[in-house]
Design an enzyme around this catalytic site. Structure first.
Site, PDB file in Angstrom:
ATOM      1  N   CYS A  23       0.829  -1.196   0.000  1.00 39.17           N
ATOM      2  CA  CYS A  23       0.000   0.000   0.000  1.00 39.17           C
ATOM      3  C   CYS A  23       0.874   1.260   0.000  1.00 39.17           C
ATOM      4  O   CYS A  23       1.856   1.308   0.732  1.00 39.17           O
ATOM      5  CB  CYS A  23      -0.883  -0.024   1.237  1.00 39.17           C
ATOM      6  SG  CYS A  23      -2.095   1.293   1.299  1.00 39.17           S
ATOM      7  N   PRO A  24       0.574   2.199  -0.848  1.00 33.55           N
ATOM      8  CA  PRO A  24      -0.609   2.386  -1.688  1.00 33.55           C
ATOM      9  C   PRO A  24      -0.397   1.985  -3.150  1.00 33.55           C
ATOM     10  O   PRO A  24      -1.253   2.242  -3.988  1.00 33.55           O
ATOM     11  CB  PRO A  24      -0.843   3.884  -1.587  1.00 33.55           C
ATOM     12  CG  PRO A  24       0.542   4.460  -1.577  1.00 33.55           C
ATOM     13  CD  PRO A  24       1.353   3.461  -0.762  1.00 33.55           C
TER      14      PRO A  24
END
Length: 84
Positions: A23-24
Site C-alpha cells: 500500500c498504496p
C-alpha cells in the site's frame, strides 16, 4: 460475491499484476490501468498486500466502480473491477 464463479468466463479487458507491492502502490497502479480502459470494461488485478481486500472494496465504494468478483487464496487476492 460468495457464489462460485468461473473466472475464465469473466470478460477481462486488462490485467494488472501488483504482486509484491505494498500500500498504496496496488491501488495507485489500479487507478492508472482503469484510466486506460473504457467504461463498462473489467480490470483483473492480482495483489499480495494483506490489506488489499479492504483497500479495493473501499475504493470501489468511493468511486462507483463495481467489484464484479474477488477472492483470496494462497496469500494473494484477485479482483475483477468493472470501470464506472
Amino acid at each position: 460475491m460468495n457464489e462460485i464463479v468461473n473466472v475464465n468466463e469473466i470478460p477481462v479487458a486488462a490485467n494488472l499484476d501488483a504482486t509484491g507491492l505494498t500500500c498504496p502502490l496496488p491501488l495507485l497502479k489500479t487507478k492508472v490501468e482503469l484510466a486506460k480502459i473504457r467504461s463498462g470494461e473489467i480490470l483483473h488485478v492480482i495483489a499480495t498486500d494483506p490489506m488489499a481486500s479492504l483497500d479495493f472494496r473501499a475504493f470501489c465504494l468511493r468511486t462507483q466502480h463495481e467489484m464484479v468478483h474477488w477472492f483470496e487464496a494462497d496469500k494473494r487476492s484477485e479482483f475483477y473491477i468493472r470501470k464506472a
